[in-house]
Design a protein around this motif. Structure first.
Motif, PDB file in Angstrom:
ATOM      1  N   SER A   1      -6.818  -9.320  -3.164  1.00 52.07           N
ATOM      2  CA  SER A   1      -5.526  -9.829  -3.612  1.00 52.07           C
ATOM      3  C   SER A   1      -4.450  -8.780  -3.349  1.00 52.07           C
ATOM      4  CB  SER A   1      -5.569 -10.180  -5.103  1.00 52.07           C
ATOM      5  OG  SER A   1      -5.803  -9.024  -5.881  1.00 52.07           O
ATOM      6  N   SER A   2      -3.210  -9.161  -3.575  1.00 52.78           N
ATOM      7  CA  SER A   2      -2.079  -8.264  -3.375  1.00 52.78           C
ATOM      8  C   SER A   2      -2.145  -7.094  -4.341  1.00 52.78           C
ATOM      9  CB  SER A   2      -0.778  -9.044  -3.577  1.00 52.78           C
ATOM     10  OG  SER A   2       0.331  -8.177  -3.685  1.00 52.78           O
ATOM     11  N   LEU A   3      -1.510  -5.986  -3.971  1.00 52.05           N
ATOM     12  CA  LEU A   3      -1.375  -4.855  -4.880  1.00 52.05           C
ATOM     13  C   LEU A   3      -0.383  -5.153  -6.001  1.00 52.05           C
ATOM     14  CD1 LEU A   3      -1.370  -1.913  -2.310  1.00 52.05           C
ATOM     15  CD2 LEU A   3      -3.141  -2.402  -4.015  1.00 52.05           C
ATOM     16  N   VAL A   4       0.381  -6.220  -5.848  1.00 45.36           N
ATOM     17  CA  VAL A   4       1.293  -6.662  -6.906  1.00 45.36           C
ATOM     18  C   VAL A   4       0.557  -7.712  -7.731  1.00 45.36           C
ATOM     19  CG1 VAL A   4       3.508  -7.702  -7.446  1.00 45.36           C
ATOM     20  CG2 VAL A   4       3.272  -6.257  -5.418  1.00 45.36           C
ATOM     21  N   PRO A   5       0.175  -7.399  -8.978  1.00 44.25           N
ATOM     22  CA  PRO A   5      -0.588  -8.362  -9.781  1.00 44.25           C
ATOM     23  C   PRO A   5       0.209  -9.641  -9.988  1.00 44.25           C
ATOM     24  CG  PRO A   5      -0.590  -6.174 -10.791  1.00 44.25           C
ATOM     25  CD  PRO A   5       0.434  -6.142  -9.699  1.00 44.25           C
ATOM     26  N   ALA A   6      -0.419 -10.771  -9.742  1.00 46.64           N
ATOM     27  CA  ALA A   6       0.259 -12.060  -9.863  1.00 46.64           C
ATOM     28  C   ALA A   6       0.356 -12.476 -11.321  1.00 46.64           C
ATOM     29  CB  ALA A   6      -0.502 -13.116  -9.064  1.00 46.64           C
ATOM     30  N   ASN A   7       1.591 -12.634 -11.787  1.00 48.51           N
ATOM     31  CA  ASN A   7       1.845 -13.137 -13.143  1.00 48.51           C
ATOM     32  C   ASN A   7       1.093 -12.350 -14.216  1.00 48.51           C
ATOM     33  OD1 ASN A   7       3.367 -15.122 -11.905  1.00 48.51           O
ATOM     34  ND2 ASN A   7       1.671 -16.561 -11.818  1.00 48.51           N
ATOM     35  N   ASP A   8       0.996 -11.039 -14.056  1.00 45.33           N
ATOM     36  CA  ASP A   8       0.328 -10.210 -15.059  1.00 45.33           C
ATOM     37  C   ASP A   8       1.229  -9.028 -15.399  1.00 45.33           C
ATOM     38  OD1 ASP A   8      -1.272  -8.716 -16.700  1.00 45.33           O
ATOM     39  OD2 ASP A   8      -3.056  -8.826 -15.435  1.00 45.33           O
TER      40      ASP A   8
ATOM     41  N   ILE B   1       4.068  -1.611   0.987  1.00 43.83           N
ATOM     42  CA  ILE B   1       5.116  -2.287   1.765  1.00 43.83           C
ATOM     43  C   ILE B   1       4.583  -3.615   2.302  1.00 43.83           C
ATOM     44  CG2 ILE B   1       6.607  -2.121   3.809  1.00 43.83           C
ATOM     45  CD1 ILE B   1       6.549   0.974   3.325  1.00 43.83           C
ATOM     46  N   CYS B   2       3.321  -3.617   2.746  1.00 41.67           N
ATOM     47  CA  CYS B   2       2.676  -4.854   3.200  1.00 41.67           C
ATOM     48  C   CYS B   2       2.768  -5.937   2.132  1.00 41.67           C
ATOM     49  CB  CYS B   2       1.194  -4.593   3.490  1.00 41.67           C
ATOM     50  SG  CYS B   2       0.784  -4.618   5.227  1.00 41.67           S
ATOM     51  N   ASP B   3       2.624  -5.539   0.897  1.00 43.31           N
ATOM     52  CA  ASP B   3       2.609  -6.483  -0.216  1.00 43.31           C
ATOM     53  C   ASP B   3       3.987  -6.686  -0.838  1.00 43.31           C
ATOM     54  OD1 ASP B   3      -0.032  -7.055   0.105  1.00 43.31           O
ATOM     55  OD2 ASP B   3      -0.749  -5.658  -1.409  1.00 43.31           O
ATOM     56  N   GLY B   4       5.021  -6.326  -0.093  1.00 43.42           N
ATOM     57  CA  GLY B   4       6.368  -6.702  -0.487  1.00 43.42           C
ATOM     58  C   GLY B   4       7.140  -5.699  -1.318  1.00 43.42           C
ATOM     59  N   ILE B   5       6.599  -4.495  -1.555  1.00 48.11           N
ATOM     60  CA  ILE B   5       7.322  -3.482  -2.327  1.00 48.11           C
ATOM     61  C   ILE B   5       8.267  -2.725  -1.406  1.00 48.11           C
ATOM     62  CG2 ILE B   5       7.119  -1.515  -3.875  1.00 48.11           C
ATOM     63  CD1 ILE B   5       5.891  -4.061  -4.939  1.00 48.11           C
ATOM     64  N   ILE B   6       9.495  -2.534  -1.862  1.00 43.80           N
ATOM     65  CA  ILE B   6      10.505  -1.802  -1.110  1.00 43.80           C
ATOM     66  C   ILE B   6      10.954  -0.610  -1.963  1.00 43.80           C
ATOM     67  CG2 ILE B   6      12.820  -1.924  -0.087  1.00 43.80           C
ATOM     68  CD1 ILE B   6      10.765  -3.554   1.403  1.00 43.80           C
ATOM     69  N   PRO B   7      11.163   0.586  -1.369  1.00 43.36           N
ATOM     70  CA  PRO B   7      11.596   1.735  -2.162  1.00 43.36           C
ATOM     71  C   PRO B   7      12.874   1.435  -2.943  1.00 43.36           C
ATOM     72  CG  PRO B   7      11.014   2.425   0.062  1.00 43.36           C
ATOM     73  CD  PRO B   7      11.005   0.927   0.063  1.00 43.36           C
ATOM     74  N   SER B   8      12.873   1.818  -4.223  1.00 39.04           N
ATOM     75  CA  SER B   8      14.045   1.591  -5.067  1.00 39.04           C
ATOM     76  C   SER B   8      14.029   2.624  -6.192  1.00 39.04           C
ATOM     77  CB  SER B   8      14.036   0.172  -5.652  1.00 39.04           C
ATOM     78  OG  SER B   8      12.985   0.017  -6.581  1.00 39.04           O
ATOM     79  N   ASN B   9      14.929   2.471  -7.141  1.00 36.68           N
ATOM     80  CA  ASN B   9      15.030   3.437  -8.234  1.00 36.68           C
ATOM     81  C   ASN B   9      14.407   2.946  -9.529  1.00 36.68           C
ATOM     82  OD1 ASN B   9      16.316   5.507  -6.816  1.00 36.68           O
ATOM     83  ND2 ASN B   9      18.316   4.530  -7.073  1.00 36.68           N
ATOM     84  N   GLU B  10      13.612   1.875  -9.463  1.00 38.60           N
ATOM     85  CA  GLU B  10      12.979   1.384 -10.674  1.00 38.60           C
ATOM     86  C   GLU B  10      11.672   0.675 -10.356  1.00 38.60           C
ATOM     87  OE1 GLU B  10      15.879  -1.209 -12.348  1.00 38.60           O
ATOM     88  OE2 GLU B  10      15.530  -2.810 -10.911  1.00 38.60           O
TER      89      GLU B  10
ATOM     90  N   ALA C   1      -3.934 -21.266   8.463  1.00 41.37           N
ATOM     91  CA  ALA C   1      -3.118 -22.218   9.219  1.00 41.37           C
ATOM     92  C   ALA C   1      -1.702 -21.719   9.432  1.00 41.37           C
ATOM     93  CB  ALA C   1      -3.089 -23.564   8.491  1.00 41.37           C
ATOM     94  N   GLY C   2      -1.345 -20.600   8.772  1.00 43.37           N
ATOM     95  CA  GLY C   2      -0.025 -20.012   8.954  1.00 43.37           C
ATOM     96  C   GLY C   2       0.950 -20.290   7.830  1.00 43.37           C
ATOM     97  N   ALA C   3       0.475 -20.850   6.724  1.00 46.88           N
ATOM     98  CA  ALA C   3       1.372 -21.137   5.596  1.00 46.88           C
ATOM     99  C   ALA C   3       1.852 -19.838   4.973  1.00 46.88           C
ATOM    100  CB  ALA C   3       0.665 -21.995   4.558  1.00 46.88           C
ATOM    101  N   MET C   4       3.163 -19.750   4.714  1.00 47.45           N
ATOM    102  CA  MET C   4       3.734 -18.570   4.086  1.00 47.45           C
ATOM    103  C   MET C   4       3.468 -18.599   2.586  1.00 47.45           C
ATOM    104  SD  MET C   4       7.372 -17.627   5.841  1.00 47.45           S
ATOM    105  CE  MET C   4       8.104 -19.263   5.791  1.00 47.45           C
ATOM    106  N   ALA C   5       3.015 -17.472   2.045  1.00 44.83           N
ATOM    107  CA  ALA C   5       2.825 -17.316   0.606  1.00 44.83           C
ATOM    108  C   ALA C   5       3.804 -16.276   0.107  1.00 44.83           C
ATOM    109  CB  ALA C   5       1.388 -16.886   0.302  1.00 44.83           C
ATOM    110  N   LEU C   6       4.210 -16.372  -1.146  1.00 47.72           N
ATOM    111  CA  LEU C   6       5.202 -15.465  -1.707  1.00 47.72           C
ATOM    112  C   LEU C   6       4.522 -14.306  -2.400  1.00 47.72           C
ATOM    113  CD1 LEU C   6       7.763 -18.003  -3.205  1.00 47.72           C
ATOM    114  CD2 LEU C   6       7.578 -17.105  -0.884  1.00 47.72           C
ATOM    115  N   PHE C   7       5.052 -13.087  -2.194  1.00 47.54           N
ATOM    116  CA  PHE C   7       4.504 -11.907  -2.830  1.00 47.54           C
ATOM    117  C   PHE C   7       4.620 -12.019  -4.345  1.00 47.54           C
ATOM    118  CE2 PHE C   7       5.831 -10.020   1.315  1.00 47.54           C
ATOM    119  CZ  PHE C   7       4.551  -9.711   1.749  1.00 47.54           C
ATOM    120  N   GLY C   8       3.549 -11.624  -5.054  1.00 45.60           N
ATOM    121  CA  GLY C   8       3.588 -11.609  -6.507  1.00 45.60           C
ATOM    122  C   GLY C   8       3.312 -12.947  -7.152  1.00 45.60           C
TER     123      GLY C   8
END
Length: 730
Positions: A27-34, A286-295, A629-636
């Motif tokens: 699974s993503s490194l961003v826990p889904a709904n947790d 970054i693969c899992d949708g995290i971008i550098p920020s201040n929080e 099949a190529g369906a886009m899924a949303l991070f998180g």
């Protein structure tokens, strides 16, 4: 010849697949709904709801190799990375799981067979621990596996008793250790020397057999389950006959690539270890949708990148270098994780941009720190200085700690935390936050959503809330929440606004102002105009006109998402959205302002797809099949095993549970009204559709006509007239 890391990963998954386990992708490194986790830190995270019984899968046995990060929050190994043999920010956890299928006997037998028969580890090198009163596990290890009693160590601490929280599923553990030999200092678990490196835990078997109550009592679970975890890097080190994880093939190749890029001949420098570790965590985050920020998660990523850059600087790296390691990482892990290849361009761009920005402040921060250290009269760096470097120069505390440790100094952690606490207090006083209703209310019910094909249905009231409490009745004029057993109302989710409408009885109405989710329940928020009791039957009717307007905007977000990927690049991914009946906003990953030409191209492409009048095709598919099949899924986002796939011709295919138009032509017209940056690497577009889009164009046309009239010209000649006017006033 010893197995490679990749071969060991495959051997583990294939072993358990042959035993009837379903191979499940990481699974993503961003826990889904947790909200309890900053990052995915264990293999069981993605199966949490299965263990809790709130989610069902088509299989009752699973195996996975889960990407994990421990670099923030409760589990934070960042400061130890590079200085010890086994601390990492990123690691892979091999696991096998049983959801009410097999239990202790088979779990222990599987582990023993894999280690001693599949991997050919010497039985003499293995010993185990059990929870002190788990006689069942002792009997299995002793009588069925054949371990001598001196190799089965009873441990009475929480180290050998796992729990999901203060209440809920829990149970004893059995840990398997490997003895690296007498030449390495350390004692077996439970001994005074247990912190040494001779005996290393390689596998933890969790026997989930109790449900802990709020009063502390343990009730047996009706379906005892198994959760295991074995560190891939640790078992690889053993099989490759090395002591440190950094000596295994995958790290040695990354260290070699790093040394060549930064231009150092010393392959033993700890900074090379730090960088080799950090390129893995940064790239996958970054693969899992995290971008550098201040929080939040973005700040943890920023800290890791800056730590890597500082160590590269220490090695004498010339210019930006960190992003150049993505290629080497792809070579090592791209086959197992094809998302690395798919996102390589994005990863490199993010890392390069962040390094360039930090390089401008690194020199100044280091200069200030070194000057301050040269004037120290003790061996402790003041907490105020650590905080100043962090707050003013973006110099993370762990970087300061790294520098201090290299000079045999420590930092005043208490003083730093006090300064941080004071800053947080100032921030809280400057802001006001609303408490999320979902943090206060918990529903014990589940609702069936009927609104894909029904405008109304009769339903029963199964739960009522007022003033944050469960009640049996709502009185006339009282505000509250009504939960139905089934409802056509769409509950706010995936960015789509919740429906409004009315719940009708023979005696009166409940006016619904919003619809939200409470766990698996559809919760209707509003005001009662009559008495509403638990068990009452109601007629549920949502505002159809408002829903129709929302559907136009929601379908347009799918078209715009696909258009942005075509115009700006595949690195574009949705970072958030809000879809209402009036307009929608769409947040996405991108690292520079979108030009007017690009915005016009997006508008043109979306409107072309609207005119193509594609029929919207909606299918229920297996999650893995949908992604293939190529369906886009949303991070998180957390998806069930079977997902709803919404396609618009061959142009767009996304996983989405929202409501949509029947044909793209129903959208009518699409118009972007604004574009701007909202965070580092995140842009926001606001747009309108249908009648709202026509109103926007007409409003702009009217303004242009008015300006042209003021300048005594026609709209077609407006630009030339303004240029003439500007030249005249210079």
């Amino acid at each position: 010849m010893s197995k490679t890391t990749a071969e060991i990963r495959c051997a583990f998954l294939d072993f358990f697949a042959a035993k009837g386990h379903q191979k499940v992708s990481s699974s993503s490194l961003v826990p889904a709904n947790d909200p309890t986790l900053l990052f995915t830190n264990a293999g069981m995270n993605q199966f949490k709801d299965v263990f809790l019984g709130s989610e069902a899968r088509s299989y009752n046995k699973a195996t996975s190799s889960q990407r994990c990060v421990r670099a923030g929050g409760k589990h934070n190994d960042l400061e130890n990375v590079g200085y010890t043999a086994r601390h990492h920010t990123f690691f892979e956890m091999l696991g096998n799981f049983s959801f009410g299928d097999y239990f202790k006997t088979q779990a222990i037998q599987y582990a023993w067979d894999f280690l001693t028969e599949e991997l050919k580890l010497s039985k003499d090198k293995l010993l185990v621990t059990i929870y002190h009163d788990d006689d069942e596990a002792f009997d299995i290890w002793s009588n069925q596996i054949g371990l001598s009693e001196d190799k089965i160590i009873r441990i009475s601490t929480s180290d050998n008793f796992w729990s999901m929280g203060d209440t809920g599923p829990c149970g004893p553990c059995s840990e398997i250790f490997y003895d690296h030999g007498e030449h390495i200092w350390g004692g077996p678990p439970g001994s005074p020397e247990e912190d040494g490196d001779r005996f290393i835990e390689i596998w933890n078997l969790v026997f989930m057999q109790f449900n802990r109550q709020s009063d502390g009592t343990m009730q047996p679970l009706p379906k005892p389950s198994i959760d295991t975890g074995m560190g891939l890097e640790r078992i690889t080190a053993i099989l490759q006959n090395v002591h440190s994880n950094y000596e295994i093939d995958i790290f040695q190749n990354l260290i070699e690539a790093t040394a060549n890029i930064v231009g150092t001949d010393d392959r033993q420098d700890k900074s090379l270890r730090v960088i080799a570790d950090h390129i893995r965590s940064c790239s996958f985050l970054i693969c899992d949708g995290i971008i550098p920020s201040n929080e939040g998660r973005g700040y943890v990523l920023r800290r890791i990148i800056r730590r890597a850059v500082r160590h590269g600087n220490k090695l004498g790296a010339s210019g930006v270098f960190f992003y150049r390691l993505v290629s080497a990482l792809e070579t090592q892990m791209g086959e197992a994780y094809p998302e690395l290849t798919a996102n390589r361009e994005l990863i490199e761009k993010v890392l390069k941009t962040e390094e360039e920005q930090f390089s401008r402040t690194l020199e100044r921060g280091m200069s200030i720190l070194n000057n301050a250290l040269s004037e120290l009269t003790s061996d402790v760096v003041p907490g105020e200085l650590v905080f100043k470097l962090y707050d003013t120069y973006g110099f993370p505390a762990d970087l300061t700690n790294d520098v201090a440790r290299e000079k045999n100094l420590s930092i005043d952690e208490e003083g730093f935390q006090a300064a941080m606490a004071a800053q947080r207090k100032r921030a809280q006083q400057a802001s006001q936050f609303d408490t999320d209703y979902n943090e206060l209310l918990k529903s014990n019910c589940a609702s069936e959503f009927t609104g894909y094909d029904k405008l109304t249905n009769q339903a029963k009231i199964v739960e009522l809330f007022a003033n944050g409490q469960v009640v049996n009745q709502l009185s006339d004029a009282e505000e509250g929440i009504v939960v139905l057993d089934k409802s056509p109302f769409y509950a706010e989710s995936g960015g789509q606004a919740g429906d409004t409408g009315v719940l009708k009885t023979a005696n009166g109405n409940f006016i619904v102002r919003d619809t939200v989710k409470l766990g698996n329940a559809i919760a209707h928020k509003g005001t009662a105009h009559s008495d509403f009791k638990l068990g009452d039957l109601v007629q549920a009717e949502f505002d159809v006109e408002r829903r129709e307007a929302i559907k136009l905007n929601h379908s347009a977000t799918h078209l715009m998402h696909a258009a942005l990927k075509q115009i700006l690049g595949e690195h574009v991914n949705q970072k958030g959205s809000l879809v209402s009946d009036e307009r929608f906003r769409f947040d996405f990953s991108h690292f520079e302002a979108v030009t007017n030409t690009q915005l016009q191209s997006v508008e043109k492409l979306v409107n072309q797809q609207i005119r193509a009048n594609h029929v919207l095709d909606t299918k229920l598919m297996n999650l893995d099949e949908a992604k293939a099949a190529g369906a886009m899924a949303l991070f998180g986002e957390k998806y069930t095993e079977d997902v709803r796939v919404v396609s618009m011709g061959e142009f767009s295919m996304e996983l989405c549970g929202g409501t949509h138009v029947n044909r793209t032509g129903d959208i009518g017209f699409f118009k972007i009204v604004s574009e701007g940056g909202i965070a580092a690497g995140v842009r926001r577009i606001e747009a309108v559709t249908g009648e709202q889009a026509l109103d926007a164009v007409q409003s702009q046309t009217q303004q242009i006509s008015q300006i042209a009239g003021l300048l005594k010209t026609d709209p077609q000649s407006l630009t030339a007239r303004i240029k003439t006017y500007l030249m005249a006033i210079k």
